[in-house]
Design an enzyme around this catalytic site. Structure first.
Site: not given
Length: 511
Positions: A149, A161
């Site tokens: 992301h 992430c």
């Protein structure tokens, strides 16, 4: 037959490499073909997949599938629909389940409740792609919601992430192909993929030289919330595998995670404290009994143990050793000289001894005050068992649980131990000053739940005779009995258990 270039035969892979800067383990690069951009990974850096768990802030090492992605049309329009990689419009009320207790753990769900929050307008998730980690058959607490992301403007670490600049999202997405994989690895370590740790197995990695020598075993996460050991051990294993370390003689066995159940749930114990009453159980009744039945024979196969731990209170790293040579009944021992030489070589700033004697004294006080008696076997942990089995060992407290330097302490400790034993050809890296040495002499018992220490004392913090260090439930002050130090301190304790232990200065390691 027409020639087909190799580029048409090989599925392109996203390469993520991080950890070039030890001070910023979350900074890295992302590469697709000849296109390379900066990226951010987990705030804790990269982690061996066998050690990955929920909430650790680490990004798993390995190669994982990318199956689909989501985008917010209010932020990016409909361009992602035209890309080769399958992108779906992001629902306004989705949720990704991160609760390990939920039957929907690490799954995408639609939140249809009246209080559901609208998920549009989240700039970091204007476009995101789930990474295929722990999702085919999710293992509870094995780590969830690993996405690709947008990064924060300062490229700070993520929760695990992989993140890139927001203004590069569309260019990145346009380069993706169906079935693409993401390959995540350290910048300076051999690329490897290891299976996730299972709670009913104990991974052991051994290296054996062709020349005879001592056998060392190095253990981590006897307590599941103490993670510096597994991370340090994983680093040393990788260096043996890639040839940076070479075993000159003897053997070494690494057990990164002894208590896998406790580790997975990030708690001290699975069912009970493994480092108490350690021994084989003919009829195992809990998780720790089953571990002990595997661990104890493994310890007996080795000559020397280095057991890596951490602690909750502040303080410097330290080591715990056993008694001087003796023929007593509590902890008879005949290898004090070897153990003392080992602990000196480890290079820690503080050394403590006297644990079993102090525990025996505490058990006597506990019984005198009317609390249920506790067997002296409750003081037997890994190193005590190792001594009873004819070997010797050192417990190393690498620092506080959350101190990022704890891993470095554990790593350096292992290397120094290997060098001291002659298992690798190197000299131990030692500090200029000799370690401070303390002998545990007595326990401070909590008589009531309201008894408490005045502050969170650091491990080895000095106190003066008569100094007020806490207060009883009655209001009576608790005073230090003599000039010394405090160790294993808790602000509060259950009645009949220890608030802390007092230590006296010791000349045990004096030359």
């Amino acid at each position: 037959m027409n020639d087909i270039s190799a580029s048409h035969l090989v599925q392109p892979v996203i390469k993520v490499r991080a950890g070039q800067d030890p001070d910023q383990p979350h900074r890295g690069t992302l590469t697709i073909g000849n296109w390379t951009i900066p990226c951010a990974v987990g705030r804790s850096g990269l982690r061996d997949p066998a050690l990955k768990r929920e909430g650790d802030g680490a990004t798993p090492i390995g190669t994982f599938p990318l199956r689909y992605g989501f985008y917010d049309p209010e932020a990016l329009g409909d361009e992602p629909r035209s890309f080769a990689f399958p992108f779906l419009e992001k629902p306004a009320n989705y949720n990704w389940v991160e609760d390990p207790e939920s039957p929907f753990y690490n799954q995408f769900v639609l939140d249809m409740s009246p209080e559901a929050q609208t998920r549009t307008g989240e700039r970091l998730f204007d476009l995101f792609i789930p990474v295929g980690w722990n999702d085919s058959t999710p293992r509870a607490a094995g780590g969830s919601a690993i996405f690709m992301h947008a990064a924060r403007p300062d490229f700070s670490g993520t929760q695990g992430c992989v993140a890139i600049a927001h203004d590069q999202l569309l260019e990145f997405a346009s380069r993706l192909q169906p079935g693409m994989m993401i390959d995540i690895a350290p910048a300076d370590a051999p690329e490897q993929v290891t299976p996730p740790v299972q709670t009913e197995t104990m991974e052991c990695v051994s290296f054996r030289a062709l020349q005879p020598g001592p056998s060392l075993i190095v253990t981590g996460s006897v307590h599941g919330n103490e993670t510096c050991g597994p991370t340090a051990i994983a680093r040393v294993i990788a260096e043996f595998r890639c040839g940076r370390l070479r075993l000159a003689r003897g053997s070494v066995t690494f057990v990164p995670v002894v208590n896998a159940l406790a580790y997975r749930w990030n708690r001290r114990e699975g069912d009970r404290n493994l480092n108490r009453d350690l021994g084989e159980k003919p009829v195992p009744v809990d998780n720790e009994d089953r571990i002990a039945n595997v661990l104890c024979p493994l310890l007996r196969e080795h000559d020397v143990l280095i057991d890596l731990h951490s602690f909750s209170s502040p303080g410097v790293p330290f080591a715990l050793i056993g008694p001087a040579d003796n023929n007593g009944t509590l902890e008879p021992f005949a290898k004090a000289a070897q153990e003392e030489a080992l602990v000196k070589a480890l290079g820690l700033p503080m050394v403590v001894h006297g644990w079993m004697d102090a525990f025996k004294q505490a058990a006597t006080v506990r019984a005198e005050r009317g609390f249920p008696e506790i067997s002296l076997t409750h003081s037997v942990g890994t190193t005590e068992y190792m001594r009873f089995a004819g070997g010797y060992g050192v417990t190393v407290e690498c620092g506080t649980h959350t101190d990022p330097q704890g891993t470095a302490v554990g790593y350096r400790t292992i290397l120094n131990g290997l060098a001291h034993l002659g298992l690798v050809v190197a000299d131990p890296i030692l500090p200029k000053d000799a370690p401070q040495v303390w002998e545990i002499s007595e326990a401070l018992m909590a008589d009531a739940a309201e008894d408490r220490l005045s502050r969170r004392f650091a491990a080895g913090e000095a106190v003066r005779e008569g100094e007020v260090i806490g207060q009883r439930a009655s209001g009576q002050p608790i005073r230090a009995p003599y000039d010394g130090a405090i160790i294993f301190a808790s602000l509060t304790a259950e009645p009949g258990t220890e608030l802390c232990f007092f230590c006296r200065p010791s000349d045990r390691l004096g030359d």
